[in-house]
Motif scaffolding. Structure first.
Motif, mmCIF file in Angstrom:
data_model
loop_
_atom_site.group_PDB
_atom_site.id
_atom_site.type_symbol
_atom_site.label_atom_id
_atom_site.label_comp_id
_atom_site.label_asym_id
_atom_site.label_seq_id
_atom_site.Cartn_x
_atom_site.Cartn_y
_atom_site.Cartn_z
ATOM 1 N N ILE A 1 -7.981 5.126 26.981
ATOM 2 C CA ILE A 1 -8.312 6.143 25.985
ATOM 3 C C ILE A 1 -9.820 6.162 25.780
ATOM 4 N N LYS A 2 -10.404 7.338 25.844
ATOM 5 C CA LYS A 2 -11.842 7.495 25.627
ATOM 6 C C LYS A 2 -12.045 8.026 24.216
ATOM 7 N N SER A 3 -12.587 7.182 23.351
ATOM 8 C CA SER A 3 -12.868 7.626 21.993
ATOM 9 C C SER A 3 -14.087 6.884 21.466
ATOM 10 N N ASP A 4 -14.758 7.510 20.515
ATOM 11 C CA ASP A 4 -15.893 6.872 19.861
ATOM 12 C C ASP A 4 -15.428 5.936 18.763
ATOM 13 N N VAL A 5 -14.362 6.349 18.064
ATOM 14 C CA VAL A 5 -13.857 5.585 16.936
ATOM 15 C C VAL A 5 -12.338 5.505 17.027
ATOM 16 N N SER A 6 -11.806 4.325 16.791
ATOM 17 C CA SER A 6 -10.360 4.139 16.677
ATOM 18 C C SER A 6 -10.059 3.684 15.256
ATOM 19 N N ILE A 7 -9.089 4.346 14.627
ATOM 20 C CA ILE A 7 -8.673 4.005 13.280
ATOM 21 C C ILE A 7 -7.304 3.346 13.373
ATOM 22 N N ILE A 8 -7.213 2.127 12.886
ATOM 23 C CA ILE A 8 -5.963 1.379 12.942
ATOM 24 C C ILE A 8 -5.442 1.238 11.511
ATOM 25 N N SER A 9 -4.300 1.823 11.256
ATOM 26 C CA SER A 9 -3.715 1.817 9.920
ATOM 27 C C SER A 9 -2.342 1.171 9.963
ATOM 28 N N CYS B 1 -10.325 -0.560 10.503
ATOM 29 C CA CYS B 1 -9.003 -1.116 10.230
ATOM 30 C C CYS B 1 -8.706 -1.070 8.736
ATOM 31 N N PHE B 2 -7.468 -0.724 8.411
ATOM 32 C CA PHE B 2 -7.060 -0.803 7.014
ATOM 33 C C PHE B 2 -5.545 -0.859 6.882
ATOM 34 N N VAL B 3 -5.137 -1.352 5.700
ATOM 35 C CA VAL B 3 -3.741 -1.352 5.300
ATOM 36 C C VAL B 3 -3.627 -0.290 4.221
ATOM 37 N N VAL B 4 -2.730 0.659 4.385
ATOM 38 C CA VAL B 4 -2.674 1.790 3.472
ATOM 39 C C VAL B 4 -2.129 1.454 2.096
ATOM 40 N N PRO B 5 -0.903 1.000 1.958
ATOM 41 C CA PRO B 5 -0.322 0.981 0.616
ATOM 42 C C PRO B 5 -0.695 -0.227 -0.226
ATOM 43 N N ASP B 6 -0.681 0.013 -1.505
ATOM 44 C CA ASP B 6 -0.645 -1.055 -2.488
ATOM 45 C C ASP B 6 0.847 -1.223 -2.764
ATOM 46 N N MET B 7 1.449 -2.220 -2.159
ATOM 47 C CA MET B 7 2.901 -2.359 -2.205
ATOM 48 C C MET B 7 3.440 -2.557 -3.621
ATOM 49 N N VAL B 8 2.627 -3.047 -4.527
ATOM 50 C CA VAL B 8 3.062 -3.249 -5.906
ATOM 51 C C VAL B 8 3.330 -1.916 -6.593
ATOM 52 N N SER B 9 2.715 -0.851 -6.107
ATOM 53 C CA SER B 9 2.880 0.466 -6.740
ATOM 54 C C SER B 9 4.134 1.205 -6.273
ATOM 55 N N LEU B 10 4.818 0.686 -5.266
ATOM 56 C CA LEU B 10 5.992 1.372 -4.726
ATOM 57 C C LEU B 10 7.193 1.169 -5.643
ATOM 58 N N THR B 11 7.512 2.178 -6.407
ATOM 59 C CA THR B 11 8.564 2.062 -7.413
ATOM 60 C C THR B 11 9.966 1.999 -6.817
ATOM 61 N N ARG B 12 10.077 2.131 -5.530
ATOM 62 C CA ARG B 12 11.386 1.986 -4.879
ATOM 63 C C ARG B 12 11.911 0.562 -5.036
ATOM 64 N N PHE B 13 10.995 -0.384 -5.124
ATOM 65 C CA PHE B 13 11.361 -1.787 -5.296
ATOM 66 C C PHE B 13 11.313 -2.148 -6.773
ATOM 67 N N ASP B 14 12.292 -2.915 -7.215
ATOM 68 C CA ASP B 14 12.260 -3.450 -8.566
ATOM 69 C C ASP B 14 11.413 -4.722 -8.570
ATOM 70 N N GLN B 15 10.958 -5.086 -9.752
ATOM 71 C CA GLN B 15 10.285 -6.371 -9.901
ATOM 72 C C GLN B 15 11.356 -7.455 -9.908
ATOM 73 N N PRO B 16 11.164 -8.611 -9.383
ATOM 74 C CA PRO B 16 9.911 -9.139 -8.865
ATOM 75 C C PRO B 16 9.683 -8.844 -7.388
ATOM 76 N N LEU B 17 10.567 -8.046 -6.769
ATOM 77 C CA LEU B 17 10.421 -7.763 -5.341
ATOM 78 C C LEU B 17 9.082 -7.097 -5.034
ATOM 79 N N ARG B 18 8.603 -6.219 -5.911
ATOM 80 C CA ARG B 18 7.305 -5.573 -5.673
ATOM 81 C C ARG B 18 6.184 -6.603 -5.581
ATOM 82 N N ILE B 19 6.243 -7.605 -6.445
ATOM 83 C CA ILE B 19 5.218 -8.654 -6.409
ATOM 84 C C ILE B 19 5.320 -9.447 -5.112
ATOM 85 N N ILE B 20 6.529 -9.749 -4.688
ATOM 86 C CA ILE B 20 6.729 -10.509 -3.448
ATOM 87 C C ILE B 20 6.231 -9.715 -2.253
ATOM 88 N N VAL B 21 6.636 -8.457 -2.165
ATOM 89 C CA VAL B 21 6.196 -7.603 -1.051
ATOM 90 C C VAL B 21 4.684 -7.401 -1.114
#
Length: 141
Positions: free
Chosen positions: A8-16, A50-70
């Protein structure tokens, strides 16, 4: 690592890494090894962001304390990404710290109906955090 990125020929690669990636990973060492192998396939002339997108604690799909663990697991993987990115001489963006507080304050608006993925507004919020970093990276090139 699937396939080769060397052709792949690119100037910048974004890894998410996203929420799906984070919740399906069980082994920190294996993740780190695979992430580093993937980075090694990118040509040295390519600037890496390089970056990690989500703040997993904000994902309301999970109940606490699972959000803290994730969230803790995500933080550990984020450290692996940061270290690997630094070793690659890339740019690391701590997007979870930049965008997480707003996601926690307004999950109904920034999360999609599944309470797991970002809504269009959440995607826009991420893009607004990413854009200045990409502008600086591109300006240096």
């Amino acid at each position: 690592v699937k396939g080769q990125l060397r052709d792949i020929k690119s100037d910048v690669s974004i890894i998410s890494v996203g929420a799906n990636d984070l919740t399906q990973l069980a082994n920190r060492g294996k993740f780190s090894s695979q992430y580093r192998k993937m980075l090694a396939t990118i040509p040295a002339s390519t600037t890496v962001v390089c970056f990690v997108v989500p703040d997993m604690v904000s994902l309301t799909r999970f109940d606490q304390p699972l959000r803290i663990i994730v969230g803790t697991m995500a933080g550990r993987l984020s450290c692996e990404i940061k270290d690997a990115c630094a070793d690659r001489k890339g740019t690391y963006l701590d997007i979870a710290s930049k965008t997480g507080p707003r996601f926690r304050d307004d999950p109904e608006h920034l999360l999609a109906n599944d309470n797991y993925h970002a809504s269009n507004y959440g995607q826009e919020h991420w893009a607004n955090a990413i854009a200045p970093v990409l502008e600086r990276v591109l300006a240096r090139r």
